[in-house]
Design a protein around this motif. Structure first.
Motif, short mmCIF file in Angstrom:
data_model
loop_
_atom_site.label_atom_id
_atom_site.label_comp_id
_atom_site.label_asym_id
_atom_site.label_seq_id
_atom_site.Cartn_x
_atom_site.Cartn_y
_atom_site.Cartn_z
N ASN A 40 0.88 -1.19 -0.03
CA ASN A 40 0.07 0.01 0.12
C ASN A 40 1.07 1.32 0.02
OD1 ASN A 40 -2.76 1.11 0.02
ND2 ASN A 40 -2.08 2.07 2.50
N GLU A 41 2.08 1.36 0.98
CA GLU A 41 2.73 2.40 0.80
C GLU A 41 3.63 2.61 -0.56
OE1 GLU A 41 2.96 4.92 3.22
OE2 GLU A 41 1.27 3.71 3.89
N ALA A 42 4.21 1.45 -0.96
CA ALA A 42 4.69 1.35 -2.36
C ALA A 42 3.83 2.05 -3.53
CB ALA A 42 5.22 0.07 -2.61
N ASN A 43 2.54 1.66 -3.43
CA ASN A 43 1.64 2.06 -4.30
C ASN A 43 1.52 3.64 -4.20
OD1 ASN A 43 0.86 -0.24 -5.49
ND2 ASN A 43 -0.87 -0.47 -4.22
N LYS A 44 1.56 4.13 -3.08
CA LYS A 44 1.33 5.79 -2.96
C LYS A 44 2.56 6.35 -3.48
CE LYS A 44 -1.59 5.28 1.22
NZ LYS A 44 -1.93 5.70 2.73
N ILE A 45 3.82 5.71 -3.09
CA ILE A 45 4.98 6.34 -3.65
C ILE A 45 5.28 6.17 -5.23
CG2 ILE A 45 7.43 6.09 -3.70
CD1 ILE A 45 7.24 5.10 -0.82
N SER A 46 4.74 4.98 -5.73
CA SER A 46 4.96 4.91 -7.30
C SER A 46 3.90 5.70 -8.07
CB SER A 46 4.70 3.36 -7.58
OG SER A 46 5.75 2.53 -7.03
N PHE A 47 2.65 5.91 -7.75
CA PHE A 47 1.53 6.42 -8.14
C PHE A 47 0.99 7.72 -7.40
CE2 PHE A 47 1.35 1.94 -9.05
CZ PHE A 47 1.59 1.76 -10.40
N SER A 48 1.98 8.69 -7.27
CA SER A 48 1.50 9.88 -6.49
C SER A 48 0.90 10.54 -7.67
CB SER A 48 2.80 10.52 -6.36
OG SER A 48 3.62 10.83 -7.42
N GLU A 49 0.34 11.71 -7.11
CA GLU A 49 -0.64 12.45 -8.04
C GLU A 49 0.15 13.14 -9.04
OE1 GLU A 49 -4.02 13.00 -8.37
OE2 GLU A 49 -3.97 11.34 -6.96
N GLU A 50 1.55 13.49 -8.93
CA GLU A 50 2.52 13.98 -9.84
C GLU A 50 2.67 12.97 -10.98
OE1 GLU A 50 6.83 15.68 -10.00
OE2 GLU A 50 6.04 15.14 -8.27
N ALA A 51 2.87 11.64 -10.50
CA ALA A 51 2.99 10.64 -11.47
C ALA A 51 1.86 10.31 -12.28
CB ALA A 51 3.42 9.23 -10.78
N LEU A 52 0.54 10.26 -11.63
CA LEU A 52 -0.70 10.06 -12.32
C LEU A 52 -1.09 11.21 -13.30
CD1 LEU A 52 -2.81 8.68 -9.34
CD2 LEU A 52 -1.76 7.55 -11.27
N SER A 53 -0.76 12.46 -12.94
CA SER A 53 -0.98 13.47 -13.96
C SER A 53 -0.07 13.42 -15.23
CB SER A 53 -0.55 14.98 -13.25
OG SER A 53 0.80 14.93 -13.04
N GLN A 54 0.85 12.50 -15.27
CA GLN A 54 1.72 12.46 -16.59
C GLN A 54 1.14 11.31 -17.52
OE1 GLN A 54 5.85 12.38 -15.62
NE2 GLN A 54 5.69 14.03 -14.22
N MET A 55 0.38 10.53 -16.84
CA MET A 55 -0.44 9.49 -17.61
C MET A 55 -1.53 9.63 -18.41
SD MET A 55 -0.15 6.51 -14.57
CE MET A 55 1.43 6.04 -13.77
N ASP A 56 -2.04 8.87 -19.18
CA ASP A 56 -3.15 8.90 -19.85
C ASP A 56 -4.44 8.93 -18.78
OD1 ASP A 56 -5.09 8.38 -22.34
OD2 ASP A 56 -5.65 6.99 -20.85
N GLU A 57 -5.16 9.76 -19.18
CA GLU A 57 -6.23 9.91 -18.13
C GLU A 57 -7.19 8.75 -17.71
OE1 GLU A 57 -10.51 12.86 -17.65
OE2 GLU A 57 -8.98 13.45 -19.41
N THR A 58 -7.54 7.85 -18.71
CA THR A 58 -8.00 6.78 -18.43
C THR A 58 -7.23 5.87 -17.69
OG1 THR A 58 -9.32 6.75 -20.55
CG2 THR A 58 -9.25 4.52 -19.36
N GLU A 59 -6.00 5.50 -17.91
CA GLU A 59 -4.99 4.88 -17.22
C GLU A 59 -5.06 5.25 -15.88
OE1 GLU A 59 -0.39 3.31 -17.31
OE2 GLU A 59 -1.03 4.91 -18.91
N ALA A 60 -4.73 6.46 -15.66
CA ALA A 60 -4.49 7.19 -14.15
C ALA A 60 -5.82 6.85 -13.35
CB ALA A 60 -4.40 8.48 -14.36
N GLU A 61 -6.98 7.10 -13.89
CA GLU A 61 -8.32 6.81 -13.21
C GLU A 61 -8.49 5.39 -12.99
OE1 GLU A 61 -11.71 7.36 -11.22
OE2 GLU A 61 -10.57 8.92 -12.09
N ASN A 62 -7.83 4.48 -13.80
CA ASN A 62 -8.14 2.99 -13.52
C ASN A 62 -6.86 2.68 -12.22
OD1 ASN A 62 -9.72 2.35 -15.21
ND2 ASN A 62 -8.43 1.92 -16.90
N ILE A 63 -5.86 3.38 -12.31
CA ILE A 63 -4.81 3.15 -11.23
C ILE A 63 -5.60 3.73 -9.86
CG2 ILE A 63 -2.79 3.69 -10.33
CD1 ILE A 63 -1.83 3.67 -13.26
#
Length: 217
Positions: free
Chosen positions: A107-130
């Motif tokens: 759970n902590e690793a997920n928060k680090i790997s998929f921070s809002e900053e990281a998600l903002s650089q992804m495709d919108e659909t992919e980021a939402e699924n994550i």
């Protein structure tokens, strides 16, 4: 498989067996999830119990793989289902605590790997699924973390004592005490409790498999 056969496995054979059992546990768990979505909770419940049995075998084989020079009395673990159930029942608190530790780390690793900053650089659909996946994962983690394990252990142990009976009941129509027993007597709440109990063992099996895969990269 008898104890002498188990203890004569080579390191390579133990690793292969661990992966095969772990993969099969995953298949049964996934089948349970799919069947439950169709409302067939009785058969889904049986697949959860099969997943638990395969996960226990995987854990024993992983121990053999890691400690290849140590003899272990498997007590016909690969022949009698009841031995798997008894082992899991008697060691469930250890498995639960280890599973909780693993979930917390992931759970902590997920928060680090998929921070809002990281998600903002992804495709919108992919980021939402994550985001949806992470929220569901964290909810499961919090649900398990809130459990008063000591208070729940009596019910968990009762479940293991009847697991083989539950497994058969979910697959077959039977005739007992002058009346028919139907698989659909197992309800959604029964399935949910089985899901909760079995997840810890399947999770550990998956995590150990992931660790070994990372070692080889």
């Amino acid at each position: 498989m008898e104890s002498f056969e188990f203890n004569n496995l080579t390191k390579e054979q133990a690793e292969e067996g661990f992966r095969l059992c772990s993969n099969n546990a995953d298949v049964h768990y996934d089948m349970a999830t799919l069947i439950a979505k169709e409302g067939h909770f009785s058969m889904a419940n049986s697949h959860l119990i099969l997943a638990m049995e395969e996960a226990v075998k995987a854990l024993f084989l992983y121990l053999k793989y890691i400690h290849n020079n140590v003899d272990i009395d498997v007590k016909k673990m690969f022949k009698r289902h009841q031995h798997k159930h008894e082992f899991a029942r008697d060691n469930y608190d250890v498995f639960h605590n280890k599973g909780l530790e693993v979930l917390g780390q992931v759970n902590e690793a997920n928060k680090i790997s998929f921070s809002e900053e990281a998600l903002s650089q992804m495709d919108e659909t992919e980021a939402e699924n994550i985001r949806i996946f992470m929220e569901a994962f964290e909810a499961r983690y919090k649900r398990i973390a809130k459990l008063n394990l000591q208070a729940s252990l009596p019910n968990i142990r009762k479940w293991f004592n009847k697991a083989d009976q539950y497994k058969s009941r979910g697959f077959y129509v039977d005739f007992q005490n002058n009346q028919w027993k139907k698989p659909d007597e197992i309800k959604q709440e029964d399935y949910r409790f089985s899901e909760f109990v079995c997840w810890t063992l399947v999770l550990l099996s998956r995590q150990f498999k992931m660790i070994e895969e990372l070692k080889k990269k």
